[in-house]
Design an enzyme around this catalytic site. Structure first.
Site, PDB file in Angstrom:
ATOM      1  N   GLU A 173       0.800  -1.226   0.000  1.00 15.18           N
ATOM      2  CA  GLU A 173       0.000   0.000   0.000  1.00 15.18           C
ATOM      3  C   GLU A 173       0.834   1.277   0.000  1.00 15.18           C
ATOM      4  O   GLU A 173       0.826   2.031   0.995  1.00 15.18           O
ATOM      5  CB  GLU A 173      -0.956   0.028   1.202  1.00 15.18           C
ATOM      6  CG  GLU A 173      -1.960  -1.098   1.214  1.00 15.18           C
ATOM      7  CD  GLU A 173      -3.047  -0.943   2.279  1.00 15.18           C
ATOM      8  OE1 GLU A 173      -2.961  -0.002   3.091  1.00 15.18           O
ATOM      9  OE2 GLU A 173      -3.982  -1.766   2.288  1.00 15.18           O
ATOM     10  N   GLU A 354      -5.669  -8.639   1.069  1.00 20.52           N
ATOM     11  CA  GLU A 354      -6.307  -8.174   2.302  1.00 20.52           C
ATOM     12  C   GLU A 354      -7.779  -7.906   2.034  1.00 20.52           C
ATOM     13  O   GLU A 354      -8.131  -7.257   1.044  1.00 20.52           O
ATOM     14  CB  GLU A 354      -5.667  -6.884   2.843  1.00 20.52           C
ATOM     15  CG  GLU A 354      -4.252  -7.047   3.330  1.00 20.52           C
ATOM     16  CD  GLU A 354      -3.700  -5.789   4.012  1.00 20.52           C
ATOM     17  OE1 GLU A 354      -4.500  -4.959   4.470  1.00 20.52           O
ATOM     18  OE2 GLU A 354      -2.467  -5.657   4.064  1.00 20.52           O
TER      19      GLU A 354
HETATM   20  C1  FCB Z   1      -4.331  -2.119   5.586  1.00 21.98           C
HETATM   21  C2  FCB Z   1      -2.947  -2.466   6.065  1.00 21.98           C
HETATM   22  C3  FCB Z   1      -2.936  -3.514   7.136  1.00 21.98           C
HETATM   23  C4  FCB Z   1      -4.050  -3.311   8.126  1.00 21.98           C
HETATM   24  C5  FCB Z   1      -5.374  -3.184   7.423  1.00 21.98           C
HETATM   25  C6  FCB Z   1      -6.542  -3.039   8.337  1.00 21.98           C
HETATM   26  O1  FCB Z   1      -4.337  -0.831   5.065  1.00 21.98           O
HETATM   27  O2  FCB Z   1      -2.157  -2.896   4.985  1.00 21.98           O
HETATM   28  O3  FCB Z   1      -1.671  -3.481   7.742  1.00 21.98           O
HETATM   29  O4  FCB Z   1      -3.785  -2.226   8.916  1.00 21.98           O
HETATM   30  O5  FCB Z   1      -5.334  -2.092   6.560  1.00 21.98           O
END
Ligand code: FCB
Length: 465
Positions: A173, A354
């Site tokens: 990210e 994620e």
């Molecule tokens: C993302 C991050 C991860 C975690 C989630 C909730 O942005 O990559 O580390 O904090 O959000």
């Protein structure tokens, strides 16, 4: 039976679908001073009073550095096929440069071997925000040199661990570093400097490209790609002004990263908006975009929320939120972002690295943690991902954020994102209901797989809801 609500029939996922979960080093490892680990920007930042909720730090976190074997067993018991974790740069290079610290490498070697022993495929992220503090002291990502230091670090990791890691992710990210670290300032290094922010964006992109080159130079046949959090941006109202505002918002949220990686150019509307005098525009050198757009093998997508943009460029909430006030629960956004990436950038293999939400989890008197909201969320997002696959999106795997409750950055330990509850005082792990649900999703997918040599009608495994 595994995705257990709704009127729809069985959802069939491919036989070799990578059912997974994700974590990151600073959020779970703890052991902040052990085995030669150096300081990271998050050690520094979380110690500044007022920066994190309750003054929480990652000093101990989920103590995974010591409990990794137990955590590996948990992953095996859940039936995971893929585990996405990150390597802590300051464990490998305590000051951000120079010879790698063998004890740091050894930890990840043990972890990776333990995954293989349990039939779980490792997916390792090289940078999940824990920049060595020594590099921050030398201007961090504002300095072009940091991109080259990252490539050196990546090279050391590839040479030490590359034979056992089939998939690498470069930078987690970049947008969050830009926005939270340099615009809003609620993440390390806590700056509020738009001009620096976009120069940082360019250097993070450059670092990614240099790491891709470094992997290729080792002759490895492992795969590599970036990990981007993508946000579908919709106009909040039906007006040309809102449509235009949403388009530019999309430039900053998505195309700044996707276009540079996959088209070899930064989006013209964003560059024009930044203006020719911006430090980013000034910082782009000849050849940089060729480095940034070096061919990748897979693109990791992280999806949490949509964004609704008003005519004046503000944002609005339209859907229910979670314990994270920035999140709106909108599974359709998963479908939209996946199909859009394939439509606009071609059939590049995708992994979701994620997806998840924090829920107000408490352990009941019977020792169980009933997180029905997480089950509903994952079920609906998996269904949306499945629909995207049916529409032709080459999605290979899905990683729940997160395997374990952990240190959620500025929110400290208050938000619980795990499939597995961590009782921090005792460090005891307790499977939440979502974990046993996810286990049954994975197990049913496996059990409904046709026996070897007898493919199903479409060569896939069946999961129903
Ligand atoms: C993302 C991050 C991860 C975690 C989630 C909730 O942005 O990559 O580390 O904090 O959000």
């Amino acid at each position: 039976m595994s995705i257990p609500t709704g009127p729809a029939g069985p959802l069939r996922f491919p036989d070799n679908f990578g059912w997974g979960a994700a974590t990151s080093a600073y959020q779970i490892e703890g052991a902040a001073k052990e085995d030669g680990r150096g300081e990271s920007v998050w050690d520094t930042f979380s110690r500044v009073p007022g920066r994190t909720r309750n003054g929480d730090t990652g000093d101990v976190a989920a103590d995974h550095y010591h409990r990794y074997a137990e955590d590996l067993d948990l992953m095996r018991d859940l039936g995971l096929r893929s585990y996405r974790f990150s390597i802590s740069w300051p464990r490998i290079q305590p000051d951000g440069t120079g010879a790698p610290n063998q004890r740091g490498l050894d930890f990840y070697r043990r972890l990776i071997d333990g995954l293989h022993d349990r039939g779980i495929s490792p997916m390792a992220t090289l940078f999940h925000w824990d920049l060595p503090q020594a590099l921050q002291d030398a201007e961090g990502w504002e300095s072009r040199d940091t991109a080259y230091r990252f490539a050196d670090y990546a090279d050391a990791v590839f040479r030490a661990l590359g034979d056992r890691v089939p998939a690498w992710l470069t930078i987690n990210e970049p947008k969050t570093v830009v926005q939270n670290g340099y615009l809003i300032g609620h993440h390390a290094p806590g700056r509020q400097d738009p001009d620096a922010a976009y120069l940082v964006a360019h250097h993070l992109q450059l670092a990614h490209g240099l790491a891709v080159d470094a992997l290729r130079a080792t002759g490895s046949d492992s795969r590599i790609g970036p990990a981007l959090n993508l946000h579908p941006c919709y106009p909040a109202e039906d007006s040309p002004q809102a449509a235009a505002a949403a388009r530019l918002y999309d430039g900053y949220e998505n195309r700044l990263y996707l276009d540079s990686l996959l088209k070899g150019s930064y989006p013209a509307d964003v560059l024009a908006d930044l203006g020719p005098r911006s430090r980013m525009v000034q910082g782009i050198r000849d050849g940089d975009l060729a480095i940034i757009s070096a061919p990748i093998d897979l693109l990791a997508v992280q999806y949490y929320t949509p964004i609704y943009v008003t005519a004046d460029g503000g944002t609005e909430h339209r859907w229910a939120t979670s314990e994270a006030e920035w999140q709106q629960i909108y599974p359709e956004g998963m479908y939209d972002i996946l199909t859009r990436v394939t439509r606009d950038y071609g059939p590049i293999p995708l992994t979701i690295t994620e997806n998840g939400l924090p829920t107000p989890d408490t352990m009941g008197p019977d020792g169980t943690v009933d997180d029905a909201g997480r089950i509903a969320f994952l079920r609906d997002h998996l269904a949306a991902a499945h629909r995207a696959m049916a529409a032709g999106v080459p999605l290979e795997s899905f990683h729940v954020w997160s395997l374990l409750d952990n240190f959620e950055w500025a929110e400290g330990y208050d938000q619980r994102w795990g499939l597995v509850y961590v009782d921090y005082p005792s460090q005891r792990r307790v499977l939440k209901k979502s974990a046993t649900w996810y286990r049954s999703v994975i197990a049913d997918a496996a059990s409904e797989r046709p026996p070897p040599g007898q493919p199903g009608p479409d060569g896939s495994a069946s999961v129903s809801r």
